[in-house]
Design a protein around this motif. Structure first.
Motif, mmCIF file in Angstrom:
data_model
loop_
_atom_site.group_PDB
_atom_site.id
_atom_site.type_symbol
_atom_site.label_atom_id
_atom_site.label_comp_id
_atom_site.label_asym_id
_atom_site.label_seq_id
_atom_site.Cartn_x
_atom_site.Cartn_y
_atom_site.Cartn_z
ATOM 1 N N VAL A 1 55.819 45.586 -88.084
ATOM 2 C CA VAL A 1 55.610 45.496 -86.637
ATOM 3 C C VAL A 1 54.305 46.183 -86.248
ATOM 4 O O VAL A 1 53.521 45.662 -85.448
ATOM 5 C CB VAL A 1 56.796 46.116 -85.862
ATOM 6 C CG1 VAL A 1 56.509 46.141 -84.357
ATOM 7 C CG2 VAL A 1 58.082 45.335 -86.136
ATOM 8 N N LEU A 2 54.049 47.350 -86.830
ATOM 9 C CA LEU A 2 52.832 48.104 -86.493
ATOM 10 C C LEU A 2 51.566 47.373 -86.909
ATOM 11 O O LEU A 2 50.522 47.513 -86.268
ATOM 12 C CB LEU A 2 52.876 49.486 -87.150
ATOM 13 C CG LEU A 2 53.920 50.454 -86.582
ATOM 14 C CD1 LEU A 2 53.960 51.735 -87.409
ATOM 15 C CD2 LEU A 2 53.630 50.766 -85.121
ATOM 16 N N HIS A 3 51.635 46.584 -87.998
ATOM 17 C CA HIS A 3 50.448 45.887 -88.491
ATOM 18 C C HIS A 3 50.323 44.464 -87.961
ATOM 19 O O HIS A 3 49.320 43.792 -88.220
ATOM 20 C CB HIS A 3 50.453 45.870 -90.022
ATOM 21 C CG HIS A 3 50.126 47.199 -90.618
ATOM 22 N ND1 HIS A 3 51.104 48.097 -90.990
ATOM 23 C CD2 HIS A 3 48.948 47.799 -90.868
ATOM 24 C CE1 HIS A 3 50.527 49.208 -91.455
ATOM 25 N NE2 HIS A 3 49.231 49.054 -91.397
ATOM 26 N N ALA A 4 51.315 44.011 -87.224
ATOM 27 C CA ALA A 4 51.278 42.643 -86.697
ATOM 28 C C ALA A 4 50.256 42.532 -85.575
ATOM 29 O O ALA A 4 50.042 43.477 -84.820
ATOM 30 C CB ALA A 4 52.662 42.253 -86.181
ATOM 31 N N PRO A 5 49.585 41.380 -85.457
ATOM 32 C CA PRO A 5 48.622 41.198 -84.359
ATOM 33 C C PRO A 5 49.327 41.179 -83.014
ATOM 34 O O PRO A 5 50.459 40.714 -82.905
ATOM 35 C CB PRO A 5 47.988 39.837 -84.679
ATOM 36 C CG PRO A 5 48.996 39.132 -85.524
ATOM 37 C CD PRO A 5 49.695 40.198 -86.320
ATOM 38 N N ARG A 6 48.676 41.724 -82.005
ATOM 39 C CA ARG A 6 49.219 41.727 -80.646
ATOM 40 C C ARG A 6 48.494 40.697 -79.801
ATOM 41 O O ARG A 6 47.270 40.586 -79.871
ATOM 42 C CB ARG A 6 49.047 43.100 -79.970
ATOM 43 C CG ARG A 6 49.583 44.273 -80.733
ATOM 44 C CD ARG A 6 51.108 44.309 -80.697
ATOM 45 N NE ARG A 6 51.634 45.595 -81.088
ATOM 46 C CZ ARG A 6 51.698 46.062 -82.318
ATOM 47 N NH1 ARG A 6 51.213 45.348 -83.303
ATOM 48 N NH2 ARG A 6 52.237 47.227 -82.571
ATOM 49 N N PRO A 7 49.208 39.955 -78.985
ATOM 50 C CA PRO A 7 48.533 38.981 -78.122
ATOM 51 C C PRO A 7 47.792 39.697 -76.997
ATOM 52 O O PRO A 7 48.170 40.788 -76.582
ATOM 53 C CB PRO A 7 49.700 38.161 -77.563
ATOM 54 C CG PRO A 7 50.854 39.110 -77.573
ATOM 55 C CD PRO A 7 50.661 39.960 -78.795
ATOM 56 N N ARG A 8 46.733 39.091 -76.516
ATOM 57 C CA ARG A 8 46.026 39.621 -75.347
ATOM 58 C C ARG A 8 46.722 39.092 -74.101
ATOM 59 O O ARG A 8 46.809 37.890 -73.890
ATOM 60 C CB ARG A 8 44.564 39.180 -75.347
ATOM 61 C CG ARG A 8 43.745 39.902 -76.375
ATOM 62 C CD ARG A 8 42.278 39.641 -76.138
ATOM 63 N NE ARG A 8 41.471 40.546 -76.948
ATOM 64 C CZ ARG A 8 40.169 40.673 -76.802
ATOM 65 N NH1 ARG A 8 39.536 39.973 -75.888
ATOM 66 N NH2 ARG A 8 39.499 41.488 -77.565
ATOM 67 N N LEU A 9 47.228 40.016 -73.292
ATOM 68 C CA LEU A 9 47.965 39.629 -72.105
ATOM 69 C C LEU A 9 47.180 39.991 -70.850
ATOM 70 O O LEU A 9 46.491 40.992 -70.825
ATOM 71 C CB LEU A 9 49.330 40.312 -72.094
ATOM 72 C CG LEU A 9 50.201 40.001 -73.328
ATOM 73 C CD1 LEU A 9 51.467 40.825 -73.280
ATOM 74 C CD2 LEU A 9 50.527 38.523 -73.410
ATOM 75 N N HIS A 10 47.311 39.169 -69.847
ATOM 76 C CA HIS A 10 46.552 39.379 -68.627
ATOM 77 C C HIS A 10 47.512 39.554 -67.445
ATOM 78 O O HIS A 10 48.590 40.102 -67.599
ATOM 79 C CB HIS A 10 45.599 38.216 -68.397
ATOM 80 C CG HIS A 10 44.652 38.004 -69.550
ATOM 81 N ND1 HIS A 10 43.626 38.860 -69.827
ATOM 82 C CD2 HIS A 10 44.629 37.052 -70.507
ATOM 83 C CE1 HIS A 10 42.975 38.449 -70.904
ATOM 84 N NE2 HIS A 10 43.575 37.362 -71.344
ATOM 85 N N HIS A 11 47.132 39.097 -66.288
ATOM 86 C CA HIS A 11 47.951 39.182 -65.073
ATOM 87 C C HIS A 11 48.287 40.617 -64.712
ATOM 88 O O HIS A 11 49.328 40.885 -64.122
ATOM 89 C CB HIS A 11 49.245 38.372 -65.209
ATOM 90 C CG HIS A 11 48.997 36.967 -65.660
ATOM 91 N ND1 HIS A 11 48.273 36.063 -64.909
ATOM 92 C CD2 HIS A 11 49.358 36.320 -66.797
ATOM 93 C CE1 HIS A 11 48.218 34.902 -65.570
ATOM 94 N NE2 HIS A 11 48.858 35.034 -66.706
ATOM 95 N N GLY A 12 47.423 41.569 -65.090
ATOM 96 C CA GLY A 12 47.617 42.956 -64.691
ATOM 97 C C GLY A 12 48.732 43.672 -65.386
ATOM 98 O O GLY A 12 49.171 44.730 -64.987
ATOM 99 N N ARG A 13 49.249 43.107 -66.530
ATOM 100 C CA ARG A 13 50.343 43.777 -67.232
ATOM 101 C C ARG A 13 49.841 44.375 -68.536
ATOM 102 O O ARG A 13 48.884 43.926 -69.082
ATOM 103 C CB ARG A 13 51.481 42.787 -67.507
ATOM 104 C CG ARG A 13 52.094 42.236 -66.253
ATOM 105 C CD ARG A 13 53.382 41.561 -66.585
ATOM 106 N NE ARG A 13 53.935 40.922 -65.418
ATOM 107 C CZ ARG A 13 55.125 40.384 -65.364
ATOM 108 N NH1 ARG A 13 55.906 40.385 -66.397
ATOM 109 N NH2 ARG A 13 55.585 39.815 -64.270
#
Length: 199
Positions: A187-199
């Motif tokens: 989980v720690l090494h998994a890529p994170r999505p870029r999220l917008h909408h102020g969250r």
């Protein structure tokens, strides 16, 4: 769970780390309190067969037991299977009842590890209608290698809490061939999505 007291007595608890205990009923709660636990998690299911095997009672009976536990302490989560899309409404219904009891977090558990991103997305769409997204978490087992994909879907829905275990330890005695929870390291090494909408 029978050795929870011995485990708690045998570890060195660190400042700033929570050590919740699973408590299916008042007897479990009393044991947890005696061990110095400050937070508990109740665990249920939206499946009558799984609930019967896991805590030996019906869904309705378990909810009544949980009410007694919640009335006494701060309660974390309920874990509910993601495996059948047509049960999404039932999961939402049970989750809402537990949320209304006072559970501050509902952790959706794919206990046997057969969830897929599609099923996960469908489940979350139902849950978002009845539970604030900030009160949802996921608990994904990795039996068929889908845990990280399901977690990614959850991230895309703005879920920020993920249950995991060191090197994927765990499993379920009532789920044939089920592996442990997703590995914390993965989980720690998994890529994170870029999220917008102020969250």
């Amino acid at each position: 769970m029978g050795d929870a007291t011995a485990v708690l007595e045998g570890i060195k608890q660190r400042e700033g780390v929570w050590y919740p205990a699973l408590t299916p009923n008042l007897k479990g709660l009393e044991g947890a309190i005696a061990s110095g636990v400050k937070e508990v998690a109740i665990f249920g299911a939206a499946s009558e067969s799984f609930r019967g095997k896991n805590i030996n009672c019906s869904i309705e009976e378990s909810l009544k037991r949980f009410e007694d536990v919640v009335a006494k302490v701060r309660v974390g989560c309920s874990r509910l299977p993601l495996r059948r899309p047509h049960r999404s409404h039932k999961v939402a219904q049970v989750s809402r009842r537990m949320y209304d009891m006072g559970c501050y977090e509902i952790s959706l558990g794919d206990t046997i590890g057969v969830g897929t991103p599609g099923k996960c997305s469908t489940m979350l769409e139902h849950l978002k209608q009845v539970i604030p997204i900030e009160s949802l978490a996921v608990h994904c087992h990795d039996t068929y290698g889908q845990a990280l994909a399901n977690i990614l879907v959850s991230f895309m829905e703005y879920i920020r809490v993920v249950d995991s275990s060191v090197v994927g330890l765990g499993g379920c005695p009532y789920a044939h061939c089920a592996t442990g929870n997703v590995a914390t390291e993965d989980v720690l090494h998994a890529p994170r999505p870029r999220l917008h909408h102020g969250r």
